[in-house]
Design a protein around this motif. Structure first.
Motif, short mmCIF file in Angstrom:
data_model
loop_
_atom_site.label_atom_id
_atom_site.label_comp_id
_atom_site.label_asym_id
_atom_site.label_seq_id
_atom_site.Cartn_x
_atom_site.Cartn_y
_atom_site.Cartn_z
N SER A 1 -5.61 1.11 -2.03
CA SER A 1 -4.28 1.13 -2.66
C SER A 1 -3.27 1.98 -1.91
O SER A 1 -2.07 1.87 -2.16
CB SER A 1 -4.40 1.67 -4.09
N ARG A 2 -3.74 2.81 -0.98
CA ARG A 2 -2.83 3.76 -0.33
C ARG A 2 -3.44 4.23 0.98
O ARG A 2 -4.63 4.00 1.27
CB ARG A 2 -2.58 4.98 -1.22
N LEU A 3 -2.61 4.89 1.79
CA LEU A 3 -3.06 5.60 2.97
C LEU A 3 -3.22 7.07 2.64
O LEU A 3 -2.36 7.66 1.98
CB LEU A 3 -2.06 5.43 4.11
N ASP A 4 -4.29 7.67 3.10
CA ASP A 4 -4.52 9.11 2.94
C ASP A 4 -4.44 9.78 4.29
O ASP A 4 -4.64 9.16 5.34
CB ASP A 4 -5.91 9.37 2.33
N ASP A 5 -4.15 11.09 4.27
CA ASP A 5 -4.14 11.92 5.48
C ASP A 5 -3.24 11.33 6.56
O ASP A 5 -3.60 11.29 7.75
CB ASP A 5 -5.56 12.08 6.04
N VAL A 6 -2.06 10.86 6.18
CA VAL A 6 -1.13 10.26 7.14
C VAL A 6 -0.56 11.35 8.04
O VAL A 6 -0.06 12.37 7.57
CB VAL A 6 0.01 9.52 6.41
N ALA B 1 -4.11 7.48 9.98
CA ALA B 1 -4.30 7.61 8.54
C ALA B 1 -5.68 7.10 8.17
O ALA B 1 -6.40 6.54 9.01
CB ALA B 1 -3.22 6.83 7.78
N ARG B 2 -6.03 7.28 6.91
CA ARG B 2 -7.27 6.72 6.37
C ARG B 2 -6.92 5.78 5.21
O ARG B 2 -6.08 6.12 4.37
CB ARG B 2 -8.22 7.82 5.89
N LEU B 3 -7.54 4.64 5.19
CA LEU B 3 -7.34 3.71 4.09
C LEU B 3 -8.20 4.17 2.92
O LEU B 3 -9.42 4.34 3.06
CB LEU B 3 -7.72 2.29 4.51
N ALA B 4 -7.57 4.40 1.77
CA ALA B 4 -8.29 4.87 0.59
C ALA B 4 -9.39 3.89 0.22
O ALA B 4 -9.28 2.68 0.45
CB ALA B 4 -7.32 5.03 -0.58
N PRO B 5 -10.48 4.38 -0.38
CA PRO B 5 -11.60 3.49 -0.73
C PRO B 5 -11.19 2.31 -1.60
O PRO B 5 -11.77 1.22 -1.49
CB PRO B 5 -12.57 4.43 -1.46
N ASP B 6 -10.18 2.52 -2.49
CA ASP B 6 -9.73 1.41 -3.33
C ASP B 6 -8.64 0.57 -2.67
O ASP B 6 -8.09 -0.34 -3.28
CB ASP B 6 -9.25 1.92 -4.69
N ILE C 1 0.85 -1.19 0.00
CA ILE C 1 0.00 0.00 0.00
C ILE C 1 0.88 1.24 0.00
O ILE C 1 1.92 1.29 0.65
CB ILE C 1 -0.92 -0.03 1.23
N GLY C 2 0.47 2.27 -0.71
CA GLY C 2 1.26 3.48 -0.81
C GLY C 2 1.11 4.40 0.40
O GLY C 2 0.16 4.29 1.19
N SER C 3 2.08 5.30 0.53
CA SER C 3 2.08 6.40 1.51
C SER C 3 2.38 5.97 2.94
O SER C 3 2.10 6.73 3.88
CB SER C 3 0.75 7.17 1.48
N VAL C 4 2.95 4.79 3.15
CA VAL C 4 3.42 4.42 4.48
C VAL C 4 4.68 5.23 4.77
O VAL C 4 5.59 5.28 3.93
CB VAL C 4 3.72 2.91 4.57
N PRO C 5 4.80 5.88 5.92
CA PRO C 5 5.98 6.71 6.18
C PRO C 5 7.24 5.88 6.34
O PRO C 5 7.18 4.67 6.59
CB PRO C 5 5.62 7.42 7.49
N PRO C 6 8.42 6.49 6.19
CA PRO C 6 9.68 5.76 6.34
C PRO C 6 9.83 5.20 7.75
O PRO C 6 9.45 5.84 8.73
CB PRO C 6 10.75 6.82 6.06
N VAL C 7 10.37 4.01 7.82
CA VAL C 7 10.59 3.36 9.12
C VAL C 7 12.07 2.98 9.23
O VAL C 7 12.77 2.86 8.22
CB VAL C 7 9.71 2.11 9.31
N VAL C 8 12.54 2.81 10.47
CA VAL C 8 13.87 2.26 10.71
C VAL C 8 13.70 0.75 10.80
O VAL C 8 13.28 0.22 11.83
CB VAL C 8 14.48 2.82 12.01
N ALA C 9 14.00 0.07 9.71
CA ALA C 9 13.80 -1.38 9.64
C ALA C 9 15.13 -2.07 9.92
O ALA C 9 15.99 -2.16 9.05
CB ALA C 9 13.27 -1.78 8.28
N GLY C 10 15.30 -2.53 11.14
CA GLY C 10 16.52 -3.22 11.53
C GLY C 10 16.40 -3.68 12.96
O GLY C 10 15.75 -3.02 13.78
#
Length: 371
Positions: free
Chosen positions: A130-135, A123-128, A75-84
């Motif tokens: 595919s992405r997060l809105d208003d993160v 955030a809000r999950l877009a109706p389709d 899904i799009g618009s997930v903010p950057p994370v420290v993955a480690g």
């Protein structure tokens, strides 16, 4: 008919009893139905419309799993994370009014000056889908620390629309779990805008952060509301001393002053004591550690009356599901289920009343438990 055992024999009646007990034991184990495979270190699951699932992967991805098990693109618009290490994209919960507002909350390891810390976003999950809105990041643990360990990061919404968030002490700053001027080793209670909730126990106290609900915690990777509406949580001990606690406002749960664990490799932590006046005892503890993760009460009757009201907790270390029987608010018995299933990261009850698990591996699975 008789069955020879140890030089003697057992008659038909005893054999029948043995078979009945064996069948009863087999019936007590749920059947595992794979829903989806190929998930990369999944951490949390939520249930959305159409029988779909929303899953976080620790590397920083959020995906839709279709009812037939197909895993969607990130899904799009997930903010950057420290993955480690233990960090990344972690817990996820839907707003109680999700069907109307499409709002969800998730927590993750957030980069920033000085290192990283646990953050809570809305955030809000877009109706389709595919992405997060208003993160929007609505809360960031203070301070940022140069560590890849002990983020905590479980979210619980209360019936009155507030949020609990568990926060680890980041391992290298364990003494800060006893201080009120930081968020390390704490549980915080927040509004859905990320502000300190009204009535928090340290509000207005000089030198204390108003978000704090309780202190003296180590690293909680499981939290849920009990049938009585109280917050339940568990937390990792060091080498031994994992705990179940019922955090009360303003109470101190002792880490690292008291613990039933010891240093990695052996030796006492601090004075090596397990009790001190003014510090809370755990409701239950494990020695050796099971490395608990995920936590859910079963409120449905889908598995029969014996299971209803039980607490279910995953074991990362030993790879099983722990069914915890409670009596008079205390742990009465534990039952190891599905031994060898893998590192159980999350446990949730679905809208169908069934239990769902996530296993944490590079080829993680979403599993449904059938009665």
């Amino acid at each position: 008919m008789s069955l020879a055992v140890g030089g003697g024999s057992i008659g038909r009646g005893v054999v029948a009893c043995v078979l009945l007990f064996t069948l009863a034991g087999l019936a007590a184990q749920p059947r595992v139905q794979p829903v989806a495979t190929g998930l990369a270190n999944p951490w949390a699951v939520a249930f959305i419309e159409g029988g779909r699932f929303l899953v976080t992967e620790r590397a920083g991805r959020m995906r839709i799993v279709e009812p037939d098990g197909r895993v969607g693109a990130p899904i799009g618009s997930v903010p950057p994370v420290v993955a480690g290490g233990q960090g990344g994209l972690l817990d996820l919960v839907l707003d109680s009014d999700f069907e109307r507002n499409r709002q969800l909350f998730f927590c993750f390891s957030e980069p920033g000056p000085g290192g990283n810390s646990t953050a809570l976003a809305r955030a809000r999950l877009a109706p389709d889908r595919s992405r997060l809105d208003d993160v929007q990041v609505i809360f960031s643990q203070k301070p940022k620390v140069a560590s890849s360990l002990h983020f905590g990061c479980r979210i619980v919404e209360t019936p009155d629309g507030l949020l609990f968030l568990t926060l680890g002490e980041r391992f290298v700053r364990k003494q800060d779990a006893q201080r009120l001027d930081n968020h390390l080793g704490k549980i915080v209670r927040l509004t859905k805008d990320g502000q300190a909730a009204p009535g928090n126990p340290f509000a207005g106290r000089h030198g204390a952060l108003p978000e704090i609900w309780s202190l003296g915690h180590r690293n909680s990777q499981g939290a849920t509301l009990g049938p009585d509406g109280r917050l339940w949580m568990h937390e990792h001990g060091p080498q031994g001393g994992d705990e179940i606690n019922l955090p009360q406002p303003g109470r101190n749960y002792g880490w690292p002053i008291i613990t039933y664990g010891e240093n990695y490799g052996g030796g006492p932590i601090g004075d090596g004591i397990t009790a001190r006046a003014g510090l809370e005892q755990p409701l239950h503890y494990w020695v050796p550690s099971i490395a608990p993760s995920g936590m859910a009460f079963l409120t449905s009757d889908r598995y029969g009356p014996d299971w209803k009201g039980s607490l279910f907790i995953g074991s990362l270390k030993f790879g099983y599901l722990d069914r915890v029987e409670l009596a008079d608010g205390k742990v009465a018995r534990e039952h190891k289920l599905l031994e060898g299933i893998g590192r159980v990261r999350d446990v949730r009850q679905g809208p169908d009343g069934l239990l769902y698990l996530l296993t944490d591996s590079a080829d993680g699975r979403l599993l449904r438990l059938l009665p």
